[in-house]
Every structure is written in C-alpha cells, then in structure tokens.
Write a protein that holds these residues in place. Structure first.
Motif, PDB file in Angstrom:
ATOM      1  N   LYS A 383     -39.352   8.362  -7.509  1.00 19.59           N
ATOM      2  CA  LYS A 383     -38.884   8.370  -8.718  1.00 19.59           C
ATOM      3  C   LYS A 383     -40.235   7.762  -9.613  1.00 19.59           C
ATOM      4  O   LYS A 383     -40.804   6.566  -9.179  1.00 19.59           O
ATOM      5  CB  LYS A 383     -37.855   7.851  -9.460  1.00 19.59           C
ATOM      6  CG  LYS A 383     -36.698   8.255  -8.738  1.00 19.59           C
ATOM      7  CD  LYS A 383     -35.363   7.169  -9.358  1.00 19.59           C
ATOM      8  CE  LYS A 383     -34.215   7.456  -8.482  1.00 19.59           C
ATOM      9  NZ  LYS A 383     -33.211   6.669  -8.945  1.00 19.59           N
ATOM     10  N   ARG A 424     -26.469  15.135 -13.656  1.00 21.53           N
ATOM     11  CA  ARG A 424     -26.963  14.827 -12.199  1.00 21.53           C
ATOM     12  C   ARG A 424     -28.156  15.475 -11.554  1.00 21.53           C
ATOM     13  O   ARG A 424     -28.888  15.019 -10.857  1.00 21.53           O
ATOM     14  CB  ARG A 424     -25.771  15.363 -11.218  1.00 21.53           C
ATOM     15  CG  ARG A 424     -24.452  14.322 -11.270  1.00 21.53           C
ATOM     16  CD  ARG A 424     -23.694  14.531 -10.134  1.00 21.53           C
ATOM     17  NE  ARG A 424     -23.076  15.995  -9.985  1.00 21.53           N
ATOM     18  CZ  ARG A 424     -22.055  16.574 -10.556  1.00 21.53           C
ATOM     19  NH1 ARG A 424     -21.355  15.614 -11.197  1.00 21.53           N
ATOM     20  NH2 ARG A 424     -21.754  17.804 -10.396  1.00 21.53           N
ATOM     21  N   GLU A 429     -34.133  11.301 -15.054  1.00 16.20           N
ATOM     22  CA  GLU A 429     -33.048  10.298 -15.160  1.00 16.20           C
ATOM     23  C   GLU A 429     -32.995   9.572 -16.101  1.00 16.20           C
ATOM     24  O   GLU A 429     -33.997   8.861 -16.697  1.00 16.20           O
ATOM     25  CB  GLU A 429     -33.281   9.444 -13.779  1.00 16.20           C
ATOM     26  CG  GLU A 429     -32.324   8.311 -13.597  1.00 16.20           C
ATOM     27  CD  GLU A 429     -32.511   7.372 -12.358  1.00 16.20           C
ATOM     28  OE1 GLU A 429     -32.342   7.837 -11.191  1.00 16.20           O
ATOM     29  OE2 GLU A 429     -33.145   6.389 -12.681  1.00 16.20           O
ATOM     30  N   GLU A 430     -31.623   9.556 -16.785  1.00 18.32           N
ATOM     31  CA  GLU A 430     -31.527   8.911 -18.343  1.00 18.32           C
ATOM     32  C   GLU A 430     -31.493   7.451 -17.825  1.00 18.32           C
ATOM     33  O   GLU A 430     -30.575   6.984 -18.268  1.00 18.32           O
ATOM     34  CB  GLU A 430     -30.440   9.466 -19.184  1.00 18.32           C
ATOM     35  CG  GLU A 430     -30.556  11.021 -19.280  1.00 18.32           C
ATOM     36  CD  GLU A 430     -31.892  11.242 -20.371  1.00 18.32           C
ATOM     37  OE1 GLU A 430     -32.259  10.350 -21.121  1.00 18.32           O
ATOM     38  OE2 GLU A 430     -32.423  12.207 -19.991  1.00 18.32           O
ATOM     39  N   SER A 431     -32.560   6.728 -17.581  1.00 19.44           N
ATOM     40  CA  SER A 431     -32.356   5.194 -17.008  1.00 19.44           C
ATOM     41  C   SER A 431     -33.212   4.489 -18.167  1.00 19.44           C
ATOM     42  O   SER A 431     -33.847   5.166 -18.896  1.00 19.44           O
ATOM     43  CB  SER A 431     -32.581   5.013 -15.647  1.00 19.44           C
ATOM     44  OG  SER A 431     -33.703   5.666 -15.251  1.00 19.44           O
ATOM     45  N   LYS A 434     -36.927   5.724 -18.456  1.00 24.71           N
ATOM     46  CA  LYS A 434     -36.457   7.088 -17.925  1.00 24.71           C
ATOM     47  C   LYS A 434     -37.503   7.158 -16.704  1.00 24.71           C
ATOM     48  O   LYS A 434     -38.583   6.805 -16.626  1.00 24.71           O
ATOM     49  CB  LYS A 434     -36.729   8.161 -19.021  1.00 24.71           C
ATOM     50  CG  LYS A 434     -35.818   8.213 -20.176  1.00 24.71           C
ATOM     51  CD  LYS A 434     -35.714   9.261 -20.897  1.00 24.71           C
ATOM     52  CE  LYS A 434     -34.680   9.375 -21.952  1.00 24.71           C
ATOM     53  NZ  LYS A 434     -35.242   9.572 -23.233  1.00 24.71           N
ATOM     54  N   ARG A 437     -37.417  12.416 -11.326  1.00 21.15           N
ATOM     55  CA  ARG A 437     -37.025  12.610  -9.877  1.00 21.15           C
ATOM     56  C   ARG A 437     -37.803  13.466  -9.269  1.00 21.15           C
ATOM     57  O   ARG A 437     -37.394  14.780  -9.455  1.00 21.15           O
ATOM     58  CB  ARG A 437     -35.543  12.898 -10.072  1.00 21.15           C
ATOM     59  CG  ARG A 437     -34.631  11.935 -10.655  1.00 21.15           C
ATOM     60  CD  ARG A 437     -33.442  12.535 -11.111  1.00 21.15           C
ATOM     61  NE  ARG A 437     -32.221  11.632 -11.492  1.00 21.15           N
ATOM     62  CZ  ARG A 437     -31.061  12.013 -12.040  1.00 21.15           C
ATOM     63  NH1 ARG A 437     -30.939  13.369 -12.450  1.00 21.15           N
ATOM     64  NH2 ARG A 437     -30.194  11.279 -12.294  1.00 21.15           N
ATOM     65  N   HIS A 440     -36.093  16.546  -7.349  1.00 16.60           N
ATOM     66  CA  HIS A 440     -35.415  17.734  -8.114  1.00 16.60           C
ATOM     67  C   HIS A 440     -36.625  18.510  -8.744  1.00 16.60           C
ATOM     68  O   HIS A 440     -36.494  19.625  -8.506  1.00 16.60           O
ATOM     69  CB  HIS A 440     -34.687  16.889  -9.478  1.00 16.60           C
ATOM     70  CG  HIS A 440     -33.409  16.245  -8.940  1.00 16.60           C
ATOM     71  ND1 HIS A 440     -32.578  15.746  -9.782  1.00 16.60           N
ATOM     72  CD2 HIS A 440     -33.097  15.603  -7.790  1.00 16.60           C
ATOM     73  CE1 HIS A 440     -31.528  15.221  -9.204  1.00 16.60           C
ATOM     74  NE2 HIS A 440     -31.948  15.012  -7.907  1.00 16.60           N
TER      75      HIS A 440
END
Ligand code: TH1
Length: 837
Positions: A383, A424, A429-431, A434, A437, A440
């Motif tokens: 990531k 998903r 990724e909404e962290s 951000k 990934r 993906h």
C-alpha cells in the motif's frame, strides 16, 4: 540517423564475422588472449581469479554472439514478446551455468587443465549475483532459464543494484549484516551507455485544451534521473537461443543544469546531485514478504517501471503498427505488485503522450498485463500513501483516481446499492492517510491474475480477492504452480545424480523434458543402480560435512540423518518450531540410559537463512539456534546422536551444495501462509524426502509422489482461523512437551534467558498466531516416524528414487509453457539446434 552499414560494405563485415571458440584449442587461445590483453596479465601472474575472469570473458563472447543472433531472429519474425518485470532476479553464479547450457563444460575443463587450473576452483571464484531475497527472486531466475531454453522471445527487466542482498556473518551466535558489493568485476554484463532513458520525478500537472477541445495533461518540472541499461545474456540449455535480462542503473541526468552549477563553482553540489541519483539503484531492500512503504522503494519502482516501459514502447513503435495491436505484440507480467505502476505508466503514455482516448488506451493496458500474486500475508500486501504518490508522481495519482472512478462505476452498475462492496474493492483505502492498494490496482489493470500453487490460488479467490471474483468472474483468476529449472537444480548442483539418471533415461533428454524422469522408476529395484544412488548421496553429504567443518567448525558424521531447513528466517516459516523440536529431542536423549541411546538414530539438524535486518524476532530465532548448537554439540552424553548447525550466509551457490546433501528437509509453514515454496521441489528432485505441512506446493508434491513418500503433519489451512480465534477468546493450553522445552530454556540451559523470552511468550502469552503449540505434538511424532523410516535404508532409498521419478511436473519449463499458453499467448521461435549442445 540510420546506423546500419550500407550494402556494398557489408561484405567486409561478413568476411570478418566473429564466431567465438569452437573447440579446446580455440577456448585456450581465447583465455590466453583475455588474460594478456583484456586483463593485462600474463602466465607469470595469472591466479585463479584471473583465470575465472578470462574464462568468463571467453564464454561471454560466445554468448553475446548468440544473443545478437537471437535478437535479430526475434526482430525479423516480429512475433509477440513477453516482458517479465521483477524487482528481484536471484541469479547466483553464471559461469558454470553458461558452460553447461552451451554444452562446453568438458571443453573448458580440459582447456583449463592444460593451462594449469582445476575447473572447480575457477568456478568457485565467482561472486553470486544476489539481486533478490529468496523464492520470488529465484523463481524469476528459473523462469529466465526456461524461457531461453524453450526458445520463447522474452526479456527480463530489473534493477541493477550496486548492493545485492547483504552477506550474513554469525558473530557470537548473532546475525551481523555486511554489504554485498558485487560489481567490482562483473564480466556478465554489457553496459549500454547508448541506451538511456530520462525518468521524471515530482513536478506539477498543467492542463490545456487541444484543437479538438480535449483536455490534455502536461507533467512538468521536478527532477530528472537518467536510467542506463546493462544487459545480461541468458543462455538457453541445448539451444542457441540467448535471451536478455536488462537491468537499469540510475545516474544523474547530464543536462545544462549541472553544467551551470559546475561553472559557477558549485562543484560539490553537482557531485551531491550525482550521488542522490545513484541512490535509487544502490541497494536491494532486504525484506522478504514485508513492505515497509519507504519513499526510496517507491522511487525504485517507478524508475525501473518507467525505463522498462519506455524501452518496450520504443521497440513497438519501430514496427509502425497501430496502437490497438500493442497487446498482440507485447505481454507484460507483473512479478507481484512491485511493478504495478507500469499499469498507470502505460495508460499515461497512451493518453498524454500518444493522444489516445481513455477507453482505447485502457483496453490496450488491460490486455497487456498479467499479475502474479505470491503471498496472502497482510504485512506483505503493498500500500502506498496517497500524499507520497501525489508528491512523487502527481500525474500518476490523477490517473489512479480516474482508473478507480471508472472501475467503481462499473461495479455499481453491476451491483447497485452495495456501498460496502465499493469500499472493500476500491483501489483507494479511505484511511488516514489514504492509501493506494497496489494489489487492487494490479487486478483491475490486468487480464489475468494467478497464484503460484493450487491451495494458494484457491485461497486468494476465497479470501483476499473474493470480491474481485464476484465482479470479474472466476475466469480471470487462475493457477500456475511454480517450478524450478532442472538444469541448475539437478544437472549443475548434482552432476553425478544427473549422470546416473541420464544413463537410465536414454541420454540427457530428461533435462529438456523432465517427465522423462518417470523412466527411472523402472529401475527402482536394480541393485547396481541403488548402490550408485546411495553412494552419490553419501558423497554429497561428505562434501557438505566438509563445508560444515570449515564454515561452522562442527564435525558431523556423514552417515547420520541430515535434516535441513534453509530459507529466509520468518515466523510463518516456523524455524522456531524446528528448534523447539530439536530441544525436545535433546531432552529426550538426555533422559535416556546409555544403552537406550545406542538405539537412537543419529541426526544433524542443519539451519540456514537470513533474517531481514529489522526483523527482531527472526534474529532471536537465529540466536536461539546457535545457542542450542553450542550446548548440544559439546555435550559428551550426546556425541554424534545430535548435532545442530547454523550455516552462515545461505545463498544460491551454497544451496547448490546443501540441497543435494539432504536426507530430509523441512517445509513446515503454518498451513495457508506459504504460497508455494520452491526449495521443497529442489530437495525432492535431489533425492531427499520432506517433512512438511499441508501448505503451498507440498500438497501437489504429495499428489505427484504419493503420500507414502512424504511426512505430512499439522493442522489444515481450513482450521487455522478457528484455532486463532480460540487462542484469543478461549483458554490456550500449551502442549505439555513444548512446555518442558520452554522450562528448559527458562532455566538458562542455553544461556541468557532474557533473549529467548519473546520467542516463548509469542506462543504462550500472545495468541500463538503461527500455531506452534497446536502443531508441536504432531511435528514431534512425525519426526519420530522419520527416524524409524530412515533406519530401514532399503525402503528409504526406494522412497527417494520413486519420488525423484515422479517430479517431472515441477520443472519450470512446464510452468512457463502454462503461462505462455494461458496468459501470455506467445509461441516459441523455431531454432536450428547446434551440434555439440
Ligand atoms: C515468495 C513466497 O513466500 C513463496 O511461497 C513462493 O514460493 C515464492 O514467493 C515464489 O512464488 C514471496 N517472496 C516475496 C518477496 C517480497 C514480497 C512478497 C513475496 S512472496 C519482497
């Protein structure tokens, strides 16, 4: 400018065409010429190292001529090519391999003898090319060998690290890392100072509108680093085909900019800039199955991917074909997610530089790429933080967002109102911050995704990539079980066994068609054959025993059972389970009477492998192994019944000594964690048996060789989740035998108890994530079965011969043919075979 020689002058070229040596005399003459001119030495100061250099140069000359012809052939035929993008190529030594693949080792041996050298000593001079960590990098090297041997038009692309994987020293039982500076003298590479690419970093994106009213993006400013190509010829076995591995090296772009600085007297800062640029290809990240998200690593990835794509696109454009034919001419395989930026870079080239529309460009991109997943371990899934990519590659981030937008829109059309699904599968990724990934992105950008062994390919479909199977359908996901090249891992590492097998399979054909091995099974009861088989194993063990003596200072009995676990040190690979088992064996022996002890099977437990420099737990495991060895090896009650050895600096050339000498090797990862493993295949191919869990390729090895010929133990992958849950939420009883082992460690029997406390508490107090306690009893029982089986040497040899005979499936030739047919859609070139090879 046309660089080709005009027709009238070509005659002179053809008249002087170089051919490379043809026989022993020619070989000797080339060696002497290289010693005297290339190396500026003579017979009065030619040591083994000079002999190695000259011999390698003589072979390199031959290779490069074949390389040229192969490239001309490929260009002429203009069929589809494969490009294998890998951040790691763990090649090992090249000379022995080149001699065997070309079929000139006998010539070299006799020639070197005439000149006063033993070929073995000359081969030993070579420094391993160690541009990889472990299985993933070695797999890439085996693939190159198979691609060339099968005459596929294929190139590898990687980075030319100045420092490969570190050299491991063991000092007072601890690992110490020493830099691996390997480029001092490397006769196997050809610098191509004329093949360079300017690579851009940082900067900004400006938008403009073109005459058609379309928005065009311009990536401007930032800094430029130059990529220089270094080519490594890859000889095929018994074929003139010689493919290319192109490694990129970074250096400062020589623009006016530096020049001005230089003139302004800012000499230091222009040198500093040079060094900064060179940092990109300076060092291989020494982590296996772990991504730490470092900026320099991302720089490496983009640098290598952008240079490779520029090269690939440049080659395609020479053919003057329309863009839509790109996927008919080019297949690109992503070795794990490390090269995933290539997906974005190709879309950027087509969109921003070539002016294609999004949809047309994207269809070209997705039809070009294939992605191989090698791990399900969460800590290894790449990531990258959005702010980091924004900073380093601003245009690429925009494209990633756009790819994601179109992808999520298509998902929404298919599965309306499933917001959770969108979250998903999103590439973002909404962290906080951000993250992108990469797996993906690789899935969305490829037409095929494969795992590397059946269980692993099933697992990715039902766990980490489950949602993508729902979205794209099951056909996008497939399995290609790993393989190994029998040229290096049988013929080169174990020449006597190779010779014996070829005497029963009608020549050396089994090296090009490993299924021919099954003929060996007809001879399983042939007395003379079995005798020679056993003699070869013993000789290989004697050779390893010598190496153990000189490198670790331990005397071992070559007739004892050699039990080997060599691979990267990792908790999921469970060297801790092995060493706890060794301690249990030691305690059991200690508790016996001298009479009882006489009945026991003597064993040498051999460990080897590097720990990532930042992996503290792995380093504790190494320390425990060495501490146990120190006690056990000096215990007079025990004598030859048990020896424990840690071999320092495990690498490809050491593997070539260790693997042929094993009786039993350990592949004991927690079920579901080792994607495939490839050393398991090498050990069995060399007539060793396996103790292992139902994991990775162990399962298919069992299916091929039969369950009577393998020692399987432990919990199954399908039960792991429940067991972990029970550890965390129920009570966790430690196996009583394992508890005795822990108590002994805690008593201080093996020295400083503090050092090993973490290894114990990982099992006892922290949920035993790798199920060491759950599998301990089964492991110890199965090891007892190994002892028992080994005692019956006749039956043991039968198992070994039968297993080898059934290993044909695990050739990397089979594996590459599956990729070629199922993923790359490429065909081998027809090539006239040479005599002699
Ligand atoms: C290995 C896998 O652990 C091993 O099971 C497999 O046989 C091998 O790849 C070849 O398929 C991996 N090595 C790495 C290295 C990095 C990241 C992920 C993996 S998975 C750096």
């Amino acid at each position: 400018v046309e660089a080709s020689i005009p027709e009238p002058q070509r005659e002179a070229w053809l008249k002087h065409q170089v051919s490379g040596f043809k026989d022993k005399d020619g070989f000797e003459s080339e060696v002497v010429r290289h010693v005297e001119t290339t190396l500026a030495r003579s017979m009065f100061n030619c040591d083994e190292s000079a002999a190695y250099s000259a011999c390698s140069l003589a072979f390199r000359d031959r290779l490069i001529l074949e390389w040229n012809r192969t490239q001309q052939r490929q260009t002429f035929v203009d069929s589809k090519r494969l490009y294998y993008l890998s951040l790691e190529f763990l090649m090992g030594r090249a000379l022995d391999n080149a001699m065997l693949n070309i079929g000139q080792k006998d010539v070299a041996k006799a020639g070197l003898a005439d000149l006063g050298f033993r070929i073995e000593d000359v081969i030993e001079q070579e420094h391993d090319a160690a541009l990889g960590n472990g299985g993933l990098g070695r797999l890439a090297a085996c693939f190159l060998d198979s691609l060339a041997s099968l005459n596929y038009p294929a190139w590898g692309y990687g980075l030319r690290y100045r420092y490969g994987i570190f050299k491991q020293e063991i000092i007072d039982g601890y690992q110490v890392e020493v830099p691996d500076y390997w480029l001092d003298f490397n006769p196997w590479e050809f610098p191509r100072h004329d093949v360079t690419v300017d690579i851009q970093f940082f900067g900004i994106v400006r938008k403009s509108t073109n005459e058609n009213g379309r928005t065009v993006s311009h990536w401007e400013g930032g800094e430029i680093v130059k990529a220089v190509a270094y080519d490594v010829p890859i000889p095929g076995y018994a074929t003139p085909s010689t493919n290319n591995l192109r490694l990129w090296s970074s250096t400062a772009a020589s623009g006016e900019f530096d020049f001005q600085k230089f003139n302004n007297g800012d000499y230091e800062s222009s040198v500093a800039e040079q060094q900064r640029a060179e940092t990109i290809s300076a060092v291989l990240y020494p982590n296996d199955n772990l991504e730490r998200g470092k900026e320099l690593r991302l720089k490496q990835q983009y640098f290598w991917v952008a240079a490779s794509l520029y090269d690939i696109v440049r080659r395609f454009k020479k053919s003057k074909r329309p863009w839509r034919e790109f996927p008919d001419q080019v297949a690109i395989q992503l070795n794990d997610t490390h090269p995933t930026l290539a997906v974005v870079e190709l879309q950027r080239i087509l969109l921003d530089l070539e002016g294609l529309e999004w949809d047309e460009a994207w269809s070209i991109v997705t039809n070009t790429f294939g992605y191989t997943n090698h791990t399900v371990l969460p800590e290894a899934l790449e990531k990258w933080s959005v702010p980091l990519i924004q900073h380093l590659l601003p245009r690429h981030l925009q494209i990633i967002y756009e790819i994601n937008l179109y992808f999520l829109q298509s998902v929404e059309r298919k599965f309306p109102d499933d917001r959770e699904l969108l979250g998903r599968v999103s590439i973002i990724e909404e962290s906080q911050p951000k993250m992108v990934r990469m797996a993906h992105l690789a899935i969305v950008g490829s037409h095929k995704v494969n795992g590397v062994a059946e269980l692993h390919s099933d697992l990715i479909k039902t766990t980490i990539f489950k949602d993508f199977v729902t979205i794209f359908g099951p056909d996008k996901f497939t399995n290609v079980t790993n393989g190994i090249t029998p040229r290096r891992w049988l013929h080169q590492a174990n020449p006597r066994l190779s010779e014996l097998i070829s005497s029963k399979t009608g020549g050396k054909d089994f090296l090009t068609d490993l299924n021919e091995l099954n003929k060996v099974e007809l001879h399983v009861n042939d007395k003379a054959f079995r005798k020679e088989w056993a003699a070869i194993k013993l000789a290989n063990k004697e050779r390893l025993a010598k190496h153990i003596k000189t490198s670790a200072g331990v005397t071992v009995d070559p007739t004892a059972l050699f039990d080997v676990q060599v691979k990267r040190i990792h908790e999921y690979k469970r060297q801790q389970l092995n060493i706890f088992g060794v301690i249990h064996r030691y305690l059991t022996l200690k508790a016996m009477s001298p009479e009882e002890r006489k009945e026991q099977q003597p064993r040498v437990s051999i460990f080897g492998g590097k720990a990532a420099p930042g992996y503290w737990m792995a380093k504790q495991i190494i320390h425990l192994i060495n501490s146990v060895g120190k006690v056990v090896n000096n215990d007079e009650d025990i004598g030859d019944l048990l020896k424990v050895v840690f071999l320092e600096d495990y690498n490809v050339s050491k593997a070539e000594i260790i693997i042929p000498a094993s009786d039993i090797s350990e592949h004991i990862s927690t079920a579901g964690t080792e994607a495939s493993g490839t050393s398991n295949m090498k050990f069995v191919l060399n007539g060793g048996l396996i103790i292992g869990t139902c994991d990775g390729a162990n399962i298919e090895i069992t299916r091929e060789i039969g369950e009577n010929n393998i020692f399987l133990f432990g919990n199954l992958a399908e039960d792991v989740e429940d067991l972990r849950h029970a550890h965390t939420y129920g009570s966790h009883e430690i196996d009583p035998d394992l508890n005795r082992v822990f108590q002994e460690i805690e008593k201080g029997t093996f020295g400083s108890t503090q050092d090993f406390a973490a290894l114990i508490s990982a099992v006892r107090d922290h949920g035993d994530y790798y199920l060491v306690s759950d599998d301990f009893h089964s492991y110890v029982e199965t090891q007892a079965l190994v002892d028992e089986a080994y005692r019956n040497q006749e039956e043991w040899i039968t198992k070994c011969i039968t297993s080898v005979a059934r290993m044909g499936f695990f050739s990397s030739d089979r594996c590459i043919n599956e990729y070629a047919e199922g993923i790359w859609n490429i065909e081998p070139l027809r090539v006239e075979k040479e005599e002699g090879a």
